[in-house]
Design an enzyme around this catalytic site. Structure first.
Site, PDB file in Angstrom:
ATOM      1  N   CYS A 273      -8.571  14.041   8.082  1.00 42.36           N
ATOM      2  CA  CYS A 273      -7.128  14.325   8.180  1.00 42.36           C
ATOM      3  C   CYS A 273      -6.802  15.807   8.115  1.00 42.36           C
ATOM      4  O   CYS A 273      -5.676  16.210   8.392  1.00 42.36           O
ATOM      5  CB  CYS A 273      -6.366  13.558   7.105  1.00 42.36           C
ATOM      6  SG  CYS A 273      -6.510  11.781   7.298  1.00 42.36           S
TER       7      CYS A 273
ATOM      8  N   HIS B  40       0.279  17.131   5.291  1.00 36.50           N
ATOM      9  CA  HIS B  40      -0.336  15.926   5.854  1.00 36.50           C
ATOM     10  C   HIS B  40       0.455  14.714   5.369  1.00 36.50           C
ATOM     11  O   HIS B  40       0.700  14.549   4.168  1.00 36.50           O
ATOM     12  CB  HIS B  40      -1.799  15.838   5.410  1.00 36.50           C
ATOM     13  CG  HIS B  40      -2.426  14.532   5.769  1.00 36.50           C
ATOM     14  ND1 HIS B  40      -2.327  13.974   7.025  1.00 36.50           N
ATOM     15  CD2 HIS B  40      -3.137  13.652   5.021  1.00 36.50           C
ATOM     16  CE1 HIS B  40      -2.964  12.823   7.045  1.00 36.50           C
ATOM     17  NE2 HIS B  40      -3.451  12.594   5.843  1.00 36.50           N
TER      18      HIS B  40
ATOM     19  N   ASN C 219       0.500   7.255   8.080  1.00 37.59           N
ATOM     20  CA  ASN C 219      -0.486   8.339   8.069  1.00 37.59           C
ATOM     21  C   ASN C 219      -1.287   8.259   9.368  1.00 37.59           C
ATOM     22  O   ASN C 219      -2.071   7.329   9.554  1.00 37.59           O
ATOM     23  CB  ASN C 219      -1.391   8.166   6.844  1.00 37.59           C
ATOM     24  CG  ASN C 219      -2.507   9.201   6.776  1.00 37.59           C
ATOM     25  OD1 ASN C 219      -2.767   9.909   7.738  1.00 37.59           O
ATOM     26  ND2 ASN C 219      -3.175   9.266   5.640  1.00 37.59           N
TER      27      ASN C 219
HETATM   28  N1  COA Z   1       0.431  -4.616  -1.623  1.00 35.27           N
HETATM   29  C1  COA Z   1       0.491  -5.106  -2.870  1.00 35.27           C
HETATM   30  N2  COA Z   1      -0.385  -4.773  -3.825  1.00 35.27           N
HETATM   31  C2  COA Z   1      -1.371  -3.915  -3.497  1.00 35.27           C
HETATM   32  C3  COA Z   1      -1.486  -3.364  -2.211  1.00 35.27           C
HETATM   33  C4  COA Z   1      -0.542  -3.758  -1.253  1.00 35.27           C
HETATM   34  N3  COA Z   1      -0.549  -3.283   0.001  1.00 35.27           N
HETATM   35  N4  COA Z   1      -2.546  -2.534  -2.177  1.00 35.27           N
HETATM   36  C5  COA Z   1      -3.084  -2.540  -3.401  1.00 35.27           C
HETATM   37  N5  COA Z   1      -2.364  -3.396  -4.197  1.00 35.27           N
HETATM   38  C6  COA Z   1      -2.583  -3.711  -5.594  1.00 35.27           C
HETATM   39  C7  COA Z   1      -3.984  -3.439  -6.060  1.00 35.27           C
HETATM   40  O1  COA Z   1      -4.842  -4.499  -5.745  1.00 35.27           O
HETATM   41  C8  COA Z   1      -3.775  -3.281  -7.552  1.00 35.27           C
HETATM   42  O2  COA Z   1      -3.700  -4.546  -8.129  1.00 35.27           O
HETATM   43  P1  COA Z   1      -4.318  -4.810  -9.594  1.00 35.27           P
HETATM   44  O3  COA Z   1      -3.551  -3.899 -10.512  1.00 35.27           O
HETATM   45  O4  COA Z   1      -4.051  -6.242  -9.803  1.00 35.27           O
HETATM   46  O5  COA Z   1      -5.762  -4.454  -9.480  1.00 35.27           O
HETATM   47  C9  COA Z   1      -2.376  -2.652  -7.646  1.00 35.27           C
HETATM   48  O6  COA Z   1      -1.734  -2.908  -6.391  1.00 35.27           O
HETATM   49  C10 COA Z   1      -2.417  -1.172  -7.884  1.00 35.27           C
HETATM   50  O7  COA Z   1      -3.347  -0.630  -6.963  1.00 35.27           O
HETATM   51  P2  COA Z   1      -3.612   0.874  -6.880  1.00 35.27           P
HETATM   52  O8  COA Z   1      -4.657   1.169  -5.849  1.00 35.27           O
HETATM   53  O9  COA Z   1      -3.837   1.373  -8.274  1.00 35.27           O
HETATM   54  O10 COA Z   1      -2.179   1.367  -6.362  1.00 35.27           O
HETATM   55  P3  COA Z   1      -1.635   2.810  -6.219  1.00 35.27           P
HETATM   56  O11 COA Z   1      -0.364   2.929  -6.922  1.00 35.27           O
HETATM   57  O12 COA Z   1      -2.693   3.842  -6.452  1.00 35.27           O
HETATM   58  O13 COA Z   1      -1.285   2.887  -4.659  1.00 35.27           O
HETATM   59  C11 COA Z   1      -2.199   3.752  -2.645  1.00 35.27           C
HETATM   60  C12 COA Z   1      -2.302   2.689  -3.714  1.00 35.27           C
HETATM   61  C13 COA Z   1      -3.330   3.565  -1.659  1.00 35.27           C
HETATM   62  C14 COA Z   1      -0.840   3.616  -1.938  1.00 35.27           C
HETATM   63  C15 COA Z   1      -2.296   5.138  -3.328  1.00 35.27           C
HETATM   64  O14 COA Z   1      -3.431   5.174  -4.171  1.00 35.27           O
HETATM   65  C16 COA Z   1      -2.383   6.239  -2.362  1.00 35.27           C
HETATM   66  O15 COA Z   1      -1.434   6.508  -1.661  1.00 35.27           O
HETATM   67  N6  COA Z   1      -3.533   6.945  -2.330  1.00 35.27           N
HETATM   68  C17 COA Z   1      -3.723   8.051  -1.423  1.00 35.27           C
HETATM   69  C18 COA Z   1      -3.968   7.509  -0.075  1.00 35.27           C
HETATM   70  C19 COA Z   1      -3.926   8.552   0.973  1.00 35.27           C
HETATM   71  O16 COA Z   1      -2.970   9.262   1.068  1.00 35.27           O
HETATM   72  N7  COA Z   1      -4.984   8.645   1.747  1.00 35.27           N
HETATM   73  C20 COA Z   1      -5.089   9.530   2.844  1.00 35.27           C
HETATM   74  C21 COA Z   1      -5.588  10.838   2.405  1.00 35.27           C
HETATM   75  S1  COA Z   1      -6.146  11.678   3.816  1.00 35.27           S
END
Ligand code: COA
Length: 352
Positions: free
Chosen positions: A120, A261, A291
């Protein structure tokens, strides 16, 4: 292109055209909620994303890249580029690179053409590459395209990644100009941390682990440790933005537009807060397109330009983060891209 002359003094890469291409099909949070265990509310509150685009079956990265590139070249006055760079993590094929094909389809056979692989952050790395090629006199006019079809590598059953990523391509044209003129690209900060290679990864399919019939499904698809990536994204883009501001001699309050980004709205706001830039300076294109990987910064720039948010002379800070891990930032004054100014840009705003 042949011959590498010694670098003429006082040359800089100057942005003179933008373009973009999104696939037709819109994938809404409602559609994803109907087939995955998720909700519009979860996606919106965690990421800020409402819609993203999906390539049609058979529509590849080069297809989007060619259209984005064509638009950028036209916007820049129609002169051919002598160099074509494609920043992508989803090339049409593992071998060869996608850029030569894109160049050929744009009628630019003979141009130097290669891919930039920095996930990215690829567009910012591509800008730095283009700036170097132009400053040293190797290139006169570079077409830089960020293009990704994440739908080809994300497991459609993976609710965490399927909600985030969208497909698209964004492009800019950079011409040889002089440092300090509006649109001149400068003050780069680039970095990487390969120790966290597996935070964003497709584990199988490379020389380390070729795909066989025994390769598990999870290793064939894009995987990300979301929380860790989130933390790194905020820390790295903040530090890189600060370094770039210092190099440019800008204060945070001087920044008119933070084009980060487009990973996650909460990440954008955290970077803005930590850098001391007002949240209302953040370009937020991800709400509509998700994204889009290496395409996200040029698509966000194109969107801000098309909607009139970017005014000639505005101070624009670009910052990216991605797999590798990689990150990078750069600063520029927005040029006058109104029709007819593609060759020589003039700033319309008083310098501050
Ligand atoms: N819908 C509902 N629940 C979801 C889900 C979805 N689409 N995706 C994950 N969950 C759940 C998980 O399974 C977890 O459940 P649990 O607590 O029972 O284990 C819970 O939601 C929390 O998951 P978590 O991964 O801790 O959530 P988060 O608040 O970190 O959000 C992202 C997840 C991916 C949105 C976040 O981590 C993020 O934005 N990360 C950066 C990603 C990014 O920008 N990547 C590109 C960089 S180049």
């Amino acid at each position: 292109m042949s011959g590498i002359p010694p670098g003429p003094a006082g040359r800089a890469a100057v942005l003179c055209g933008v373009g973009g291409r999104l696939p037709e099909r819109i994938v809404s949070n409602a559609e994803l909620s109907a087939r995955l265990e998720t909700t519009d509310e979860w996606i919106t509150t965690r990421t800020g994303i409402r819609n993203r685009r999906a390539a049609a079956p058979g529509e590849a990265t080069s297809d989007l890249a060619v259209e984005a590139g064509r638009q950028a070249l036209r916007a820049a006055g129609g002169e051919p580029a002598d160099t074509v760079l494609v920043a992508t993590a989803t090339p049409d094929r593992r071998c060869p690179a996608t850029a030569p094909l894109v160049a050929a389809r744009l009628g630019l056979t003979g141009a130097a053409a290669f891919d930039v692989s920095a996930v990215c952050t690829g567009f910012v790395y591509g800008l730095a590459t283009a700036a170097g090629l132009i400053a040293t006199g190797v290139s006169e006019r570079v077409l830089l395209i960020g293009a990704d079809v994440y739908s080809s590598i994300v497991d459609p059953a993976d609710r965490t990644n399927a909600i985030i990523f969208g497909d698209g391509a964004g492009a800019v044209v950079l011409r040889a100009g002089t440092p300090g003129e509006p649109g001149a690209i400068g003050h780069f900060d680039l970095g990487s941390d390969g120790d966290a290679e597996d935070a964003i990864i497709i584990a199988a399919g490379g020389s380390r682990s070729p795909v066989t019939e025994h390769t598990p499904r999870a290793e064939r698809h894009f995987a990300m440790r979301g929380k860790e990536v989130y933390r790194h994204a905020v820390l790295r883009m903040t530090a890189s933005s600060r370094a770039t501001l210092a190099a440019a001699g800008w204060r945070p309050e001087d920044v008119d537009h933070l084009v980060a980004h487009q990973a996650n709205l909460r990440i954008l706001h955290s970077v803005a807060d930590a850098t001391g830039i007002s949240r209302d300076r953040c370009v937020r294109h991800l709400v509509d397109v998700g994204n889009t990987g290496a395409a996200s910064i040029p698509l966000a720039l194109g969107h801000a330009h098309d909607t009139g948010a970017l005014v000639p002379g505005d101070r624009v800070l670009l910052t990216g983060f991605g797999g590798g891990l990689t990150w990078g930032s750069c600063a520029l004054r927005w040029p006058d891209l109104s029709p007819g100014t593609g060759r020589r840009s003039t700033g319309g705003k008083d310098p501050r």
